[in-house]
Design an enzyme around this catalytic site. Structure first.
Site, PDB file in Angstrom:
ATOM      1  N   ASN A  16      10.995 -71.818 -62.147  1.00 55.69           N
ATOM      2  CA  ASN A  16      11.999 -72.075 -61.263  1.00 55.69           C
ATOM      3  C   ASN A  16      13.399 -73.173 -61.559  1.00 55.69           C
ATOM      4  OD1 ASN A  16      12.390 -73.605 -58.967  1.00 55.69           O
ATOM      5  ND2 ASN A  16      10.175 -74.405 -57.987  1.00 55.69           N
ATOM      6  N   ARG A  74      11.528 -67.895 -58.806  1.00 57.02           N
ATOM      7  CA  ARG A  74      11.941 -68.397 -57.857  1.00 57.02           C
ATOM      8  C   ARG A  74      13.493 -68.428 -56.986  1.00 57.02           C
ATOM      9  NH1 ARG A  74       8.926 -73.832 -55.047  1.00 57.02           N
ATOM     10  NH2 ARG A  74       9.932 -72.586 -53.137  1.00 57.02           N
ATOM     11  N   HIS A 163       8.758 -71.896 -47.879  1.00 61.15           N
ATOM     12  CA  HIS A 163       7.947 -71.959 -47.887  1.00 61.15           C
ATOM     13  C   HIS A 163       7.289 -70.228 -48.151  1.00 61.15           C
ATOM     14  CE1 HIS A 163       8.147 -76.271 -46.814  1.00 61.15           C
ATOM     15  NE2 HIS A 163       8.082 -75.915 -48.296  1.00 61.15           N
ATOM     16  N   ARG A 224      12.467 -85.164 -43.667  1.00 59.57           N
ATOM     17  CA  ARG A 224      13.843 -84.156 -43.120  1.00 59.57           C
ATOM     18  C   ARG A 224      13.198 -85.053 -41.098  1.00 59.57           C
ATOM     19  NH1 ARG A 224      12.872 -79.105 -45.999  1.00 59.57           N
ATOM     20  NH2 ARG A 224      13.631 -79.510 -47.553  1.00 59.57           N
ATOM     21  N   GLU A 369       2.048 -71.513 -55.764  1.00 60.95           N
ATOM     22  CA  GLU A 369       3.562 -70.232 -54.966  1.00 60.95           C
ATOM     23  C   GLU A 369       3.760 -69.614 -56.957  1.00 60.95           C
ATOM     24  OE1 GLU A 369       4.794 -74.337 -53.600  1.00 60.95           O
ATOM     25  OE2 GLU A 369       6.380 -73.108 -53.144  1.00 60.95           O
TER      26      GLU A 369
END
Ligand code: AMP
Length: 382
Positions: A16, A74, A163, A224, A369
């Protein structure tokens, strides 16, 4: 392809690669077991000069392995080009480079990580796993914005969702947990972490998700704001004389739980602690957060034609009994009932947190993930 012709993929490195850090995990895919994990930080800022140097550090940390069979990466954005993970070749890299405009911060780092692996692990195949791919099955009615279609056609302005790797992982895990074939599985998956999103999954496929063109839309998140009237954004920009970049920072980094609660970073643990002490701002932040999650669950239950289960995952979904209770207690109209005892003791592990007579079971399933990326890498190459 015959079995003999397939290459055996055993050791998979998952990378990643971010703008200033590179995270990795090494898996033995025969046992689906993690062998190592690590992080190289401050790339280009006092640490390694670039992603290639960072990867050399990874190779060193891993003790110069010669037995890595494949590398899974990723990648933030596959737009409409990549509807599944893909084995990387020249044509794939060229297509990815055209998608940098969809993620100008993340995409160059993601692709830099792939290029560094191509240089350093010569001959080892690379697979790109896109955060958006799982959501590519959304119908137009869910994916398009009700604006002049020229903006979709010219600029690709539509909902993509993010996601996806996590939603896909827990969807597969839910099919296993519930003992239902994936192709008949209707669920609402809730990835609740610092960044948060929901997905509506019908017959095992994503039919809607709460994030949009960017990860800003949908739920109230750590920093956010989630869904907001576009006109409010314009009013603030005009009144304060903000540039688009400044407004972007305000909405993505200075809003959400952080702005409402006053807790830096909007960390759920601190907000729950403050609310328990009677802090009104923290209490309001929690209620706004839970209200929005419950609101989306209600909508997505309709979208999937009645969910077989509601799945909770991510740092908050897996660990915070209090945050879960605030969401699930709002779902009475769906016949959902919380088992308070089961909820209190479920942390970081799979478990049902609803009562036996709850109309829809609520299930906590830890996401992974990195393992999903390793599994996709094996699926594509094995
Ligand atoms: P993630 O982005 O998935 O790593 O999730 C980060 C969020 O999970 C933060 O808001 C944390 O406060 C929250 N979190 C992690 N562990 C716990 C815990 N034990 N109790 C409550 N919240 C937690």
């Amino acid at each position: 392809m015959s079995k003999a012709a397939k290459k055996k993929i055993r050791k998979v490195l998952v990378v990643n690669s971010g703008s200033s850090s590179l995270k990795y995990q090494l898996f033995d895919m025969e046992k689906e077991e993690r062998l190592a994990k690590g992080l190289v930080e401050r790339i280009g800022a006092g640490g390694p000069a670039n992603h290639s140097e960072a990867l050399k550090k990874v190779v060193e940390d891993l003790g110069n392995p010669k037995d890595i069979d494949a590398i899974g990466h990723r990648v933030l954005h596959g737009a409409e080009v990549f509807k599944d993970s893909v084995k990387v070749d020249k044509a794939v890299m060229a297509k990815c480079k055209k998608l940098v405009k969809f993620g100008p911060l993340h995409m160059p780092a993601n692709l830099g990580g792939i290029e560094a692996c191509q240089q350093i692990f010569k001959g080892v195949p690379n697979v790109a796993v896109f955060d958006t791919a799982f959501h590519q099955t959304m119908p137009d009615c869910a994916a398009l914005y009700a604006i002049d279609p020229k903006y979709y056609k010219k600029m690709g302005i539509r909902k993509y969702g993010f996601h996806g790797t996590s939603h896909k992982f827990v969807t597969q895990a839910a099919a296993e947990f519930l003992g239902k074939p994936l192709a008949k599985l209707n669920i609402v998956t809730c990835h609740l972490g610092n960044g948060s999103s929901l997905a509506a999954v019908k017959n095992g496929q994503c039919v809607d998700t709460s994030m949009g063109l960017t990860p800003l839309a949908g739920l109230v998140m750590g920093t956010r704001c989630g869904d907001i009237d576009g006109a409010a954004i314009l009013s603030i920009m005009e009144a304060e004389g903000l540039t688009p970049a400044q407004m972007d920072t305000l909405l993505n980094k200075k809003s959400g739980l952080q702005a409402v609660s006053g807790v830096n970073g909007g960390d759920m643990r601190d907000i729950c602690a403050n609310a328990a002490k009677g802090d009104k701002a923290a209490e309001l932040a929690l209620e706004m957060w839970a209200y929005r999650v419950a609101f989306y669950i209600g909508g997505y239950n309709t979208v999937v034609g009645g969910a077989d289960a509601i799945i909770l995952t991510g740092g908050i979904g897996e660990n915070s009994a209090e945050a879960r209770e605030r969401v699930v207690s709002r779902l009475g109209a769906l016949g959902v009932k919380l088992d308070k005892k089961a909820n209190a003791k479920t942390r970081g592990a799979a478990g049902v947190i609803s009562t036996k007579d709850s109309k829809i079971p609520v299930v906590v399933l830890p996401t992974n993930e990195e393992l999903m990326i390793a599994k996709d890498t094996t699926r594509l190459l094995g």
